[in-house]
Write a protein that holds these residues in place. Structure first.
Motif, PDB file in Angstrom:
ATOM      1  N   GLU A   1       0.926  -1.337   0.005  1.00 21.48           N
ATOM      2  CA  GLU A   1       0.053  -0.097  -0.032  1.00 21.48           C
ATOM      3  C   GLU A   1       0.719   1.324  -0.021  1.00 21.48           C
ATOM      4  OE1 GLU A   1      -2.630  -3.324   1.420  1.00 21.48           O
ATOM      5  OE2 GLU A   1      -0.803  -2.775   1.467  1.00 21.48           O
ATOM      6  N   ALA A   2       1.954   1.203   0.753  1.00 16.16           N
ATOM      7  CA  ALA A   2       2.873   2.393   0.993  1.00 16.16           C
ATOM      8  C   ALA A   2       3.554   2.630  -0.613  1.00 16.16           C
ATOM      9  CB  ALA A   2       3.954   2.254   1.705  1.00 16.16           C
ATOM     10  N   ILE A   3       3.673   1.497  -1.311  1.00 17.79           N
ATOM     11  CA  ILE A   3       4.373   1.732  -2.667  1.00 17.79           C
ATOM     12  C   ILE A   3       3.363   2.386  -3.499  1.00 17.79           C
ATOM     13  CG2 ILE A   3       5.152   0.419  -4.671  1.00 17.79           C
ATOM     14  CD1 ILE A   3       6.430  -1.570  -2.838  1.00 17.79           C
ATOM     15  N   PHE A   4       2.190   2.053  -3.436  1.00 13.89           N
ATOM     16  CA  PHE A   4       1.127   2.452  -4.364  1.00 13.89           C
ATOM     17  C   PHE A   4       0.919   3.997  -4.234  1.00 13.89           C
ATOM     18  CE2 PHE A   4       0.874  -1.943  -6.297  1.00 13.89           C
ATOM     19  CZ  PHE A   4       0.797  -1.397  -7.657  1.00 13.89           C
ATOM     20  N   ASN A   5       0.771   4.331  -2.804  1.00 15.36           N
ATOM     21  CA  ASN A   5       0.466   5.361  -2.301  1.00 15.36           C
ATOM     22  C   ASN A   5       1.447   6.431  -2.675  1.00 15.36           C
ATOM     23  OD1 ASN A   5      -2.048   5.014  -1.019  1.00 15.36           O
ATOM     24  ND2 ASN A   5      -0.916   4.594   0.956  1.00 15.36           N
ATOM     25  N   LYS A   6       2.692   5.917  -2.734  1.00  6.08           N
ATOM     26  CA  LYS A   6       3.794   6.862  -3.263  1.00  6.08           C
ATOM     27  C   LYS A   6       3.604   7.195  -4.686  1.00  6.08           C
ATOM     28  CE  LYS A   6       6.469   8.781  -1.419  1.00  6.08           C
ATOM     29  NZ  LYS A   6       6.885  10.080  -0.776  1.00  6.08           N
ATOM     30  N   HIS A   7       3.318   6.342  -5.633  1.00  7.37           N
ATOM     31  CA  HIS A   7       3.101   6.347  -7.136  1.00  7.37           C
ATOM     32  C   HIS A   7       1.700   7.337  -7.001  1.00  7.37           C
ATOM     33  CE1 HIS A   7       5.613   3.630  -9.027  1.00  7.37           C
ATOM     34  NE2 HIS A   7       5.276   2.507  -8.379  1.00  7.37           N
ATOM     35  N   LEU A   8       0.779   7.577  -6.358  1.00 11.82           N
ATOM     36  CA  LEU A   8      -0.150   8.088  -6.115  1.00 11.82           C
ATOM     37  C   LEU A   8       0.201   9.504  -6.195  1.00 11.82           C
ATOM     38  CD1 LEU A   8      -3.281   8.372  -6.880  1.00 11.82           C
ATOM     39  CD2 LEU A   8      -3.704   8.218  -4.539  1.00 11.82           C
ATOM     40  N   GLU A   9       1.181   9.606  -4.783  1.00 11.82           N
ATOM     41  CA  GLU A   9       1.571  10.973  -4.651  1.00 11.82           C
ATOM     42  C   GLU A   9       2.483  11.723  -5.675  1.00 11.82           C
ATOM     43  OE1 GLU A   9       5.101  13.008  -1.802  1.00 11.82           O
ATOM     44  OE2 GLU A   9       3.927  11.231  -1.006  1.00 11.82           O
ATOM     45  N   ASN A  10       3.172  10.819  -6.205  1.00 11.33           N
ATOM     46  CA  ASN A  10       3.974  11.338  -7.620  1.00 11.33           C
ATOM     47  C   ASN A  10       3.543  11.807  -8.838  1.00 11.33           C
ATOM     48  OD1 ASN A  10       6.419  10.489  -6.077  1.00 11.33           O
ATOM     49  ND2 ASN A  10       6.729   8.605  -7.291  1.00 11.33           N
ATOM     50  N   TYR A  11       2.093  11.033  -8.807  1.00 12.90           N
ATOM     51  CA  TYR A  11       1.250  11.328  -9.886  1.00 12.90           C
ATOM     52  C   TYR A  11       0.751  12.905  -9.716  1.00 12.90           C
ATOM     53  CZ  TYR A  11      -2.934  12.074 -12.816  1.00 12.90           C
ATOM     54  OH  TYR A  11      -3.845  12.434 -13.527  1.00 12.90           O
ATOM     55  N   PHE A  12       0.321  13.297  -8.825  1.00 11.55           N
ATOM     56  CA  PHE A  12      -0.067  14.476  -8.376  1.00 11.55           C
ATOM     57  C   PHE A  12       1.138  15.619  -8.466  1.00 11.55           C
ATOM     58  CE2 PHE A  12      -3.653  11.940  -6.513  1.00 11.55           C
ATOM     59  CZ  PHE A  12      -4.664  12.516  -7.544  1.00 11.55           C
ATOM     60  N   VAL A  13       2.296  15.214  -8.224  1.00 10.24           N
ATOM     61  CA  VAL A  13       3.337  16.065  -8.010  1.00 10.24           C
ATOM     62  C   VAL A  13       3.497  16.434  -9.511  1.00 10.24           C
ATOM     63  CG1 VAL A  13       5.882  16.633  -7.719  1.00 10.24           C
ATOM     64  CG2 VAL A  13       4.543  15.670  -6.020  1.00 10.24           C
ATOM     65  N   LEU A  14       3.436  15.221 -10.377  1.00 11.96           N
ATOM     66  CA  LEU A  14       3.940  15.265 -11.789  1.00 11.96           C
ATOM     67  C   LEU A  14       2.827  16.294 -12.539  1.00 11.96           C
ATOM     68  CD1 LEU A  14       5.148  11.910 -12.783  1.00 11.96           C
ATOM     69  CD2 LEU A  14       6.596  13.819 -12.688  1.00 11.96           C
ATOM     70  N   THR A  15       1.570  16.090 -12.241  1.00  9.45           N
ATOM     71  CA  THR A  15       0.538  17.167 -12.741  1.00  9.45           C
ATOM     72  C   THR A  15       0.658  18.387 -12.269  1.00  9.45           C
ATOM     73  OG1 THR A  15      -1.050  16.724 -10.937  1.00  9.45           O
ATOM     74  CG2 THR A  15      -1.027  15.078 -12.848  1.00  9.45           C
ATOM     75  N   GLY A  16       1.562  18.819 -11.357  1.00  7.21           N
ATOM     76  CA  GLY A  16       1.530  20.122 -10.755  1.00  7.21           C
ATOM     77  C   GLY A  16       0.566  20.474  -9.695  1.00  7.21           C
ATOM     78  N   LEU A  17      -0.502  19.527  -9.034  1.00  7.09           N
ATOM     79  CA  LEU A  17      -1.484  19.739  -8.540  1.00  7.09           C
ATOM     80  C   LEU A  17      -0.919  19.643  -6.883  1.00  7.09           C
ATOM     81  CD1 LEU A  17      -4.422  20.232  -8.640  1.00  7.09           C
ATOM     82  CD2 LEU A  17      -4.955  18.096  -8.295  1.00  7.09           C
ATOM     83  N   MET A  18      -0.117  18.947  -6.636  1.00  7.99           N
ATOM     84  CA  MET A  18       0.445  18.628  -5.165  1.00  7.99           C
ATOM     85  C   MET A  18       1.294  19.975  -5.199  1.00  7.99           C
ATOM     86  SD  MET A  18       0.389  16.744  -2.652  1.00  7.99           S
ATOM     87  CE  MET A  18      -0.215  14.862  -2.996  1.00  7.99           C
ATOM     88  N   ARG A  19       1.098  20.955  -3.978  1.00 11.24           N
ATOM     89  CA  ARG A  19       1.872  22.014  -3.805  1.00 11.24           C
ATOM     90  C   ARG A  19       2.988  21.562  -2.821  1.00 11.24           C
ATOM     91  NH1 ARG A  19      -3.443  24.608  -2.565  1.00 11.24           N
ATOM     92  NH2 ARG A  19      -4.065  26.159  -4.217  1.00 11.24           N
ATOM     93  N   ASP A  20       4.001  22.437  -3.032  1.00 12.87           N
ATOM     94  CA  ASP A  20       5.319  22.162  -2.167  1.00 12.87           C
ATOM     95  C   ASP A  20       5.458  23.032  -1.162  1.00 12.87           C
ATOM     96  OD1 ASP A  20       5.988  24.153  -3.858  1.00 12.87           O
ATOM     97  OD2 ASP A  20       7.742  23.093  -4.603  1.00 12.87           O
ATOM     98  N   LYS A  21       4.356  24.121  -1.048  1.00 12.85           N
ATOM     99  CA  LYS A  21       4.524  25.163  -0.218  1.00 12.85           C
ATOM    100  C   LYS A  21       2.925  25.305   0.326  1.00 12.85           C
ATOM    101  CE  LYS A  21       8.195  27.907  -2.220  1.00 12.85           C
ATOM    102  NZ  LYS A  21       8.394  26.659  -3.243  1.00 12.85           N
ATOM    103  N   PRO A  22       2.918  25.756   1.592  1.00 11.55           N
ATOM    104  CA  PRO A  22       1.427  26.008   2.003  1.00 11.55           C
ATOM    105  C   PRO A  22       0.304  26.879   0.829  1.00 11.55           C
ATOM    106  CG  PRO A  22       2.844  26.764   3.719  1.00 11.55           C
ATOM    107  CD  PRO A  22       3.630  26.376   2.218  1.00 11.55           C
ATOM    108  N   GLY A  23      -0.881  26.197   0.918  1.00  9.15           N
ATOM    109  CA  GLY A  23      -1.800  26.822  -0.163  1.00  9.15           C
ATOM    110  C   GLY A  23      -2.421  28.210   0.457  1.00  9.15           C
TER     111      GLY A  23
END
Length: 505
Positions: free
Chosen positions: A459-481
């Motif tokens: 589950e941790a591996i696939f959660n990291k893939h999911l997180e990576n996907y949202f980083v790649l799309t630019g949706l995941m912020r790296d700073k507070p919103g």
């Protein structure tokens, strides 16, 4: 963002090298980039002219950092531009005393944008990892990453062959795989890429079958109700019933490479004691025949840790057993998979040679489930092509339910998901990785090995893939919103019309 960062890095390093070649120009704190971290060198002499140049470069660097073009540290890599591709097929069948039913191959696909290259190599082997392959391919052919995709074939060559070239099988495989990458790189062509998927009646079944005591046992363990190896071909599940297809065309619209992604153990003819590529070899050959001799078909396995083929045949008890293995079911399973693959591939039509390839690596640390002193370093990569094709590439044998859950989440994001299992690029091979429920139910690959990875790793591996996907799309912020809100009216008054009973009529 990844592409901007790559371009800036290239511009900055080239400028620094050009200035350095003109004389002693390094400041006492000369930034040298290494793995997205800043290190410093002791300086040599300094001239007024070069000081001005270096100050200008440092000012530009500061502006880029503040503006967010460079966001240290980060491991997102991106390429955008015209797509080029190369492909090759090389035999990895050694000269050996082992009986040979059909040969085994390495098939390569190299993708290039703006001279940046990544490679996928499918091999008809059980598990193949090699630090040497990527090192040489990077040094000689400029390939940034090489993904080694094992079909998990259980009838690959297993004994050293005749002659010094074949005495060390791993060294022989490495040489052939590197040659496959070399051939692909030397025959690059302007390319287009497209992808699709298709569900069809399953060819595999979940081989860990729940018994009367509530625990699962492997299908080759019979009981009063189920016969060993599931000769009744009961479609236990759920399993992934989908074949994923990635098609690479030249600019004339001719198919040149096809990636076939399907989740099932490649062990129809396991313990036949003869070299064979099993059903993936048949399927790849049939796809290549359907499109002509210029096409290479790469088979990439999926989340198949607990999935066995419904076409499994009786097995020999040893190499001297006179029983003859029946290869007809292997051929049939390969034909069925090829048929569905060809159907998808022929429906695809890429229209542009402009492409983007972005990917993000992750290094995940786990301990052992039973042996807490055991440690695992699992390296995964999430790849996004053209904001559509999403590939989760990681080593090991992950259970089917994990792949199904990840693909469902990707489809909800309107992505075209591909799970590349048994795919190694770096780090350790984690072996079997069950789901949490699979670990509880038990059985082969779930709880029998004292050296197994910790519960929840899948589950941790696939959660990291999911997180990576949202980083790649630019949706995941790296700073507070953004924070705060604007208060609206406390009450919204809706007048009730008169004669409401009449109005209702």
């Amino acid at each position: 963002m990844g592409n901007k960062r790559c371009l800036f890095f290239r511009w900055f390093i080239e400028a620094r090298l050009a200035i350095s070649s003109s004389g002693d120009v390094r400041d006492k704190r000369d930034p040298v980039f290494n793995n997205s971290a800043i290190q410093y060198k002791e300086a040599d002499r300094l001239t007024p002219a070069t000081t001005t140049i270096m100050k200008t470069i440092k000012l530009l660097l500061f502006i880029f950092i503040v503006s967010g073009v460079l966001d240290f540290p980060s491991n997102v890599y991106g390429m955008a531009g015209k797509l080029f591709a190369g492909t090759a097929k090389v035999s990895i069948t050694p000269v050996t005393d082992e009986p040979l039913h059909d040969p085994v191959y390495a098939r390569s696909l190299v993708l290039e944008i703006n001279s940046e290259r990544v490679a996928f190599v499918s091999v008809d082997l059980a598990v193949f990892t090699s630090d040497n392959v990527e090192k040489i391919c990077k040094e000689k052919y400029g390939v940034a990453k090489v993904f080694l995709c094992s079909s998990h074939n259980h009838t690959a060559p297993s004994k050293p062959g005749k002659g010094p070239e074949y005495s060390n099988l791993k060294a022989f495989y490495e040489k052939q795989v590197i040659h496959a990458v070399e051939m692909a790189v030397t025959n690059m062509f302007p390319a287009r890429i497209s992808a699709g998927r298709r569900s069809f009646p399953q060819l595999g079944f979940k081989r860990l079958i729940v018994r009367d005591d509530g625990h699962a046992r492997e299908s080759w363990m019979g009981d009063d109700h189920y016969a060993p190896i599931n000769p009744d071909r009961i479609p236990f599940g759920p399993v992934d019933q989908e074949v994923g297809v990635i098609r690479i065309d030249d600019t004339n619209g001719q198919a040149r490479a096809i990636v076939m992604n399907y989740a099932c153990h490649a062990d129809v003819v396991c313990l036949s004691y003869a070299i064979s590529a099993d059903f993936p070899g048949v399927a790849a050959r049939k796809v290549e025949e359907a499109f002509g001799s210029d096409v290479n078909c790469l088979f990439v396995n999926g989340a198949a840790g607990n999935v066995a083929p419904l076409f499994t045949v009786p097995r020999k008890t040893g190499p001297n057993d006179p029983f003859k293995t029946d290869y007809t079911p292997m051929e049939r399973m390969g034909e069925l998979l090829a048929y569905e693959t060809v159907k998808v591939a022929k429906s695809l039509n890429a229209k542009s040679d402009d492409a983007t390839i972005n990917y993000r690596d992750a290094a995940l640390k786990f301990t052992g489930r039973f042996n807490k002193e055991k440690h695992f370093d699992v390296r995964i990569t999430t790849i996004m092509i053209n904001d559509d094709i999403v590939i989760a590439a990681n080593p090991g044998e992950l259970f089917a339910e994990l792949g199904l859950e990840w693909k469902a989440k990707m489809q909800a994001e309107v992505a075209n998901p591909f799970y590349f299992g048994y795919t190694w690029n770096d780090g350790q091979w984690p072996g079997y990785v069950p789901s949490i429920k699979g670990a509880a139910l038990g059985g082969f690959g779930a709880d029998q090995d004292p050296g197994m990875i910790e519960v929840g790793a899948g589950e941790a591996i696939f959660n990291k893939h999911l997180e990576n996907y949202f980083v790649l799309t630019g949706l995941m912020r790296d700073k507070p919103g953004p924070s705060g809100f604007r208060r609206g009216p406390r009450w919204y008054v809706v007048p009730v019309p008169e004669n409401i009973e009449n109005t209702a009529q």
